[in-house]
Design an enzyme around this catalytic site. Structure first.
Site, PDB file in Angstrom:
ATOM      1  N   ARG A  32      54.122 -44.690 -18.627  1.00 26.65           N
ATOM      2  CA  ARG A  32      54.289 -43.706 -17.538  1.00 26.65           C
ATOM      3  C   ARG A  32      53.270 -42.574 -17.696  1.00 26.65           C
ATOM      4  NH1 ARG A  32      57.886 -45.805 -13.796  1.00 26.65           N
ATOM      5  NH2 ARG A  32      59.303 -47.134 -14.970  1.00 26.65           N
ATOM      6  N   ASP A  33      52.685 -42.164 -16.576  1.00 27.52           N
ATOM      7  CA  ASP A  33      51.777 -41.008 -16.595  1.00 27.52           C
ATOM      8  C   ASP A  33      52.580 -39.746 -16.917  1.00 27.52           C
ATOM      9  OD1 ASP A  33      48.732 -40.435 -15.195  1.00 27.52           O
ATOM     10  OD2 ASP A  33      50.062 -38.716 -15.515  1.00 27.52           O
ATOM     11  N   ILE A  34      52.017 -38.893 -17.749  1.00 28.06           N
ATOM     12  CA  ILE A  34      52.725 -37.684 -18.184  1.00 28.06           C
ATOM     13  C   ILE A  34      52.865 -36.670 -17.045  1.00 28.06           C
ATOM     14  CG2 ILE A  34      50.766 -36.278 -19.008  1.00 28.06           C
ATOM     15  CD1 ILE A  34      52.408 -35.898 -21.634  1.00 28.06           C
ATOM     16  N   ASN A  91      39.802 -44.408 -11.428  1.00 30.90           N
ATOM     17  CA  ASN A  91      38.796 -43.346 -11.371  1.00 30.90           C
ATOM     18  C   ASN A  91      37.721 -43.670 -12.406  1.00 30.90           C
ATOM     19  OD1 ASN A  91      40.257 -41.842  -9.445  1.00 30.90           O
ATOM     20  ND2 ASN A  91      41.546 -40.981 -11.054  1.00 30.90           N
ATOM     21  N   GLU A  99      39.018 -38.480 -16.056  1.00 26.23           N
ATOM     22  CA  GLU A  99      39.214 -37.440 -17.073  1.00 26.23           C
ATOM     23  C   GLU A  99      39.345 -38.014 -18.476  1.00 26.23           C
ATOM     24  OE1 GLU A  99      42.430 -35.017 -15.622  1.00 26.23           O
ATOM     25  OE2 GLU A  99      41.085 -33.943 -14.254  1.00 26.23           O
ATOM     26  N   VAL A 100      40.013 -39.142 -18.603  1.00 21.62           N
ATOM     27  CA  VAL A 100      40.207 -39.743 -19.925  1.00 21.62           C
ATOM     28  C   VAL A 100      39.237 -40.922 -20.068  1.00 21.62           C
ATOM     29  CG1 VAL A 100      41.833 -40.884 -21.475  1.00 21.62           C
ATOM     30  CG2 VAL A 100      42.639 -39.063 -19.955  1.00 21.62           C
ATOM     31  N   HIS A 104      41.526 -46.984 -17.482  1.00 20.63           N
ATOM     32  CA  HIS A 104      42.942 -47.049 -17.102  1.00 20.63           C
ATOM     33  C   HIS A 104      43.041 -47.283 -15.605  1.00 20.63           C
ATOM     34  CE1 HIS A 104      41.538 -42.876 -17.186  1.00 20.63           C
ATOM     35  NE2 HIS A 104      42.328 -42.637 -16.144  1.00 20.63           N
ATOM     36  N   HIS A 106      45.552 -46.675 -12.541  1.00 24.05           N
ATOM     37  CA  HIS A 106      46.768 -45.994 -12.086  1.00 24.05           C
ATOM     38  C   HIS A 106      47.492 -46.918 -11.103  1.00 24.05           C
ATOM     39  CE1 HIS A 106      45.484 -41.735 -13.161  1.00 24.05           C
ATOM     40  NE2 HIS A 106      44.298 -42.318 -13.098  1.00 24.05           N
TER      41      HIS A 106
HETATM   42  P1  5GP Z   1      42.022 -39.882 -14.787  1.00 20.88           P
HETATM   43  O1  5GP Z   1      41.806 -38.576 -14.087  1.00 20.88           O
HETATM   44  O2  5GP Z   1      41.187 -39.998 -16.029  1.00 20.88           O
HETATM   45  O3  5GP Z   1      41.911 -41.069 -13.876  1.00 20.88           O
HETATM   46  O4  5GP Z   1      43.550 -39.903 -15.206  1.00 20.88           O
HETATM   47  C1  5GP Z   1      44.025 -39.530 -16.460  1.00 20.88           C
HETATM   48  C2  5GP Z   1      45.545 -39.542 -16.383  1.00 20.88           C
HETATM   49  O5  5GP Z   1      46.054 -39.494 -17.696  1.00 20.88           O
HETATM   50  C3  5GP Z   1      46.140 -38.360 -15.618  1.00 20.88           C
HETATM   51  O6  5GP Z   1      46.917 -38.848 -14.524  1.00 20.88           O
HETATM   52  C4  5GP Z   1      46.997 -37.656 -16.677  1.00 20.88           C
HETATM   53  O7  5GP Z   1      48.196 -37.142 -16.158  1.00 20.88           O
HETATM   54  C5  5GP Z   1      47.241 -38.755 -17.686  1.00 20.88           C
HETATM   55  N1  5GP Z   1      47.452 -38.294 -19.045  1.00 20.88           N
HETATM   56  C6  5GP Z   1      46.663 -37.392 -19.723  1.00 20.88           C
HETATM   57  N2  5GP Z   1      47.146 -37.211 -20.965  1.00 20.88           N
HETATM   58  C7  5GP Z   1      48.247 -38.014 -21.091  1.00 20.88           C
HETATM   59  C8  5GP Z   1      49.169 -38.245 -22.155  1.00 20.88           C
HETATM   60  O8  5GP Z   1      49.076 -37.694 -23.246  1.00 20.88           O
HETATM   61  N3  5GP Z   1      50.163 -39.134 -21.901  1.00 20.88           N
HETATM   62  C9  5GP Z   1      50.294 -39.772 -20.708  1.00 20.88           C
HETATM   63  N4  5GP Z   1      51.320 -40.627 -20.574  1.00 20.88           N
HETATM   64  N5  5GP Z   1      49.442 -39.572 -19.688  1.00 20.88           N
HETATM   65  C10 5GP Z   1      48.428 -38.693 -19.870  1.00 20.88           C
END
Ligand code: 5GP
Length: 121
Positions: A32-34, A91, A99-100, A104, A106
């Site tokens: 699950r997304d945080i 993304n 961001e990460v 991944h 979504h």
């Molecule tokens: P991006 O912007 O890279 O596509 O999405 C990164 C996602 O990772 C965001 O939706 C954010 O809420 C999620 N996220 C960031 N840190 C954590 C974490 O420590 N645990 C979980 N479960 N999700 C995270």
């Protein structure tokens, strides 16, 4: 760009940070997304060190790609969004606002999501 093994999803994969697991197999973890952006918001990641969808598509093995793709339907069922539908978003890079730096996907659902993209002003 070299893969950064200190990114948050690498830490989740090593068990250094807890997660709410939805599905796991040899090649894939879904959790699950945080900060959920919809009633259902699950992240699906490969266990291998791929920084983006671009990187995964270019370098992952056939077995990893098959496992990842097959996991989508398993995760959507487990999340209860397979019938009502969902949006799958990867993304990628700077323009994609990733961001990460660990690939991944979504999966967002559980409600009507509206149009696909709104561009910043
Ligand atoms: P991006 O912007 O890279 O596509 O999405 C990164 C996602 O990772 C965001 O939706 C954010 O809420 C999620 N996220 C960031 N840190 C954590 C974490 O420590 N645990 C979980 N479960 N999700 C995270």
């Amino acid at each position: 760009m070299a893969y950064d093994s200190n990114n948050i999803f690498a830490k989740i994969l090593r068990g250094e940070i807890p997660n709410q697991t939805v599905y796991e197999d040899e090649h894939v973890l879904a959790f699950r997304d945080i900060r959920p952006q919809a009633k259902a918001h699950v992240l699906l990641i490969p266990k291998g060190p791929y920084e983006s969808f671009e990187d995964f598509s270019a370098r992952a093995s056939d077995a990893e790609i098959v496992a990842f793709t097959r996991a989508v339907a398993k995760v959507s069922r487990l999340a209860g969004i397979d019938v009502t539908g969902y949006r799958a978003i990867a993304n990628t890079g700077a323009d994609g606002h990733q961001e990460v730096p660990h690939f991944h996907l979504h999966l967002l659902g559980g409600q009507r999501l509206g149009r696909m993209v709104s561009l910043p002003e």
